[in-house]
Design a protein around this motif. Sequence first.
Motif, PDB file in Angstrom:
ATOM      1  N   ALA A 165       9.255  10.943   9.219  1.00  0.00           N
ATOM      2  CA  ALA A 165      10.613  11.453   9.006  1.00  0.00           C
ATOM      3  C   ALA A 165      10.651  12.980   9.131  1.00  0.00           C
ATOM      4  N   LEU A 166       9.655  13.650   8.589  1.00  0.00           N
ATOM      5  CA  LEU A 166       9.602  15.109   8.661  1.00  0.00           C
ATOM      6  C   LEU A 166       9.453  15.591  10.098  1.00  0.00           C
ATOM      7  N   PHE A 167       8.511  15.009  10.845  1.00  0.00           N
ATOM      8  CA  PHE A 167       8.323  15.414  12.232  1.00  0.00           C
ATOM      9  C   PHE A 167       9.515  15.032  13.098  1.00  0.00           C
ATOM     10  N   GLY A 168      10.145  13.922  12.797  1.00  0.00           N
ATOM     11  CA  GLY A 168      11.339  13.523  13.537  1.00  0.00           C
ATOM     12  C   GLY A 168      12.468  14.512  13.350  1.00  0.00           C
ATOM     13  N   PHE A 169      12.668  14.970  12.119  1.00  0.00           N
ATOM     14  CA  PHE A 169      13.729  15.944  11.852  1.00  0.00           C
ATOM     15  C   PHE A 169      13.454  17.265  12.555  1.00  0.00           C
ATOM     16  N   VAL A 170      12.227  17.745  12.463  1.00  0.00           N
ATOM     17  CA  VAL A 170      11.879  19.029  13.081  1.00  0.00           C
ATOM     18  C   VAL A 170      12.020  18.958  14.600  1.00  0.00           C
ATOM     19  N   SER A 171      11.547  17.869  15.199  1.00  0.00           N
ATOM     20  CA  SER A 171      11.636  17.777  16.661  1.00  0.00           C
ATOM     21  C   SER A 171      13.076  17.593  17.124  1.00  0.00           C
ATOM     22  N   SER A 172      13.883  16.851  16.374  1.00  0.00           N
ATOM     23  CA  SER A 172      15.289  16.698  16.749  1.00  0.00           C
ATOM     24  C   SER A 172      16.035  18.023  16.645  1.00  0.00           C
ATOM     25  N   SER A 173      15.721  18.795  15.622  1.00  0.00           N
ATOM     26  CA  SER A 173      16.344  20.116  15.483  1.00  0.00           C
ATOM     27  C   SER A 173      15.930  21.036  16.631  1.00  0.00           C
ATOM     28  N   ALA A 174      14.661  20.991  17.000  1.00  0.00           N
ATOM     29  CA  ALA A 174      14.186  21.841  18.102  1.00  0.00           C
ATOM     30  C   ALA A 174      14.831  21.439  19.419  1.00  0.00           C
ATOM     31  N   MET A 175      14.961  20.140  19.666  1.00  0.00           N
ATOM     32  CA  MET A 175      15.578  19.700  20.923  1.00  0.00           C
ATOM     33  C   MET A 175      17.062  20.034  20.965  1.00  0.00           C
ATOM     34  N   ALA A 176      17.741  19.902  19.828  1.00  0.00           N
ATOM     35  CA  ALA A 176      19.158  20.251  19.792  1.00  0.00           C
ATOM     36  C   ALA A 176      19.348  21.744  20.041  1.00  0.00           C
ATOM     37  N   LYS A 177      18.479  22.565  19.466  1.00  0.00           N
ATOM     38  CA  LYS A 177      18.568  24.006  19.694  1.00  0.00           C
ATOM     39  C   LYS A 177      18.269  24.338  21.156  1.00  0.00           C
ATOM     40  N   PHE A 178      17.312  23.631  21.742  1.00  0.00           N
ATOM     41  CA  PHE A 178      16.996  23.872  23.151  1.00  0.00           C
ATOM     42  C   PHE A 178      18.169  23.511  24.048  1.00  0.00           C
ATOM     43  N   ILE A 179      18.863  22.419  23.739  1.00  0.00           N
ATOM     44  CA  ILE A 179      20.014  22.014  24.550  1.00  0.00           C
ATOM     45  C   ILE A 179      21.149  23.027  24.411  1.00  0.00           C
ATOM     46  N   SER A 186       0.839  -1.189   0.000  1.00  0.00           N
ATOM     47  CA  SER A 186       0.000   0.000   0.000  1.00  0.00           C
ATOM     48  C   SER A 186       0.881   1.248   0.000  1.00  0.00           C
ATOM     49  N   ASP A 187       0.477   2.235  -0.777  1.00  0.00           N
ATOM     50  CA  ASP A 187       1.235   3.486  -0.866  1.00  0.00           C
ATOM     51  C   ASP A 187       1.004   4.403   0.336  1.00  0.00           C
ATOM     52  N   ARG A 188      -0.091   4.215   1.020  1.00  0.00           N
ATOM     53  CA  ARG A 188      -0.417   5.080   2.164  1.00  0.00           C
ATOM     54  C   ARG A 188       0.632   4.989   3.268  1.00  0.00           C
ATOM     55  N   TYR A 189       1.185   3.833   3.447  1.00  0.00           N
ATOM     56  CA  TYR A 189       2.190   3.659   4.494  1.00  0.00           C
ATOM     57  C   TYR A 189       3.460   4.458   4.190  1.00  0.00           C
ATOM     58  N   PHE A 190       3.797   4.599   2.923  1.00  0.00           N
ATOM     59  CA  PHE A 190       4.996   5.350   2.565  1.00  0.00           C
ATOM     60  C   PHE A 190       4.795   6.845   2.804  1.00  0.00           C
ATOM     61  N   GLU A 191       3.572   7.319   2.604  1.00  0.00           N
ATOM     62  CA  GLU A 191       3.280   8.712   2.922  1.00  0.00           C
ATOM     63  C   GLU A 191       3.364   8.948   4.429  1.00  0.00           C
TER      64      GLU A 191
END
Length: 92
Positions: A71-85, A60-65
């Motif tokens: 991946a997008l939310f993981g990158f944004v949250s990791s960047s925010a946490m790194a900036k906070f640290i 199913s293609d839905r799982y890839f979306e």
Amino acid sequence: MNALLSFASNFALGCYALASVLVLLRLLRGPRAQDRVFALDLLYVHAMLVVMVIGLRYQSDRYFELALLIALFGFVSSSAMAKFILRGEVIE
């Protein structure tokens, strides 16, 4: 689904589950904040990979979306946490 693909997907999901448990232990016991941020980032990667294996399994293609969103939310949250640290604040 062919038997080899079924076995491979089950094996991959088991490996990701074991790796996620080990990373979760590092997240809870990490001596430094950097270890915890890295462990949380790895949990996002594992979640994305699990969703992709399930997408291959059910064809199913839905799982890839969904994996792309994780991946997008993981990158944004990791960047925010790194900036906070680094600075002690996220929004300047």
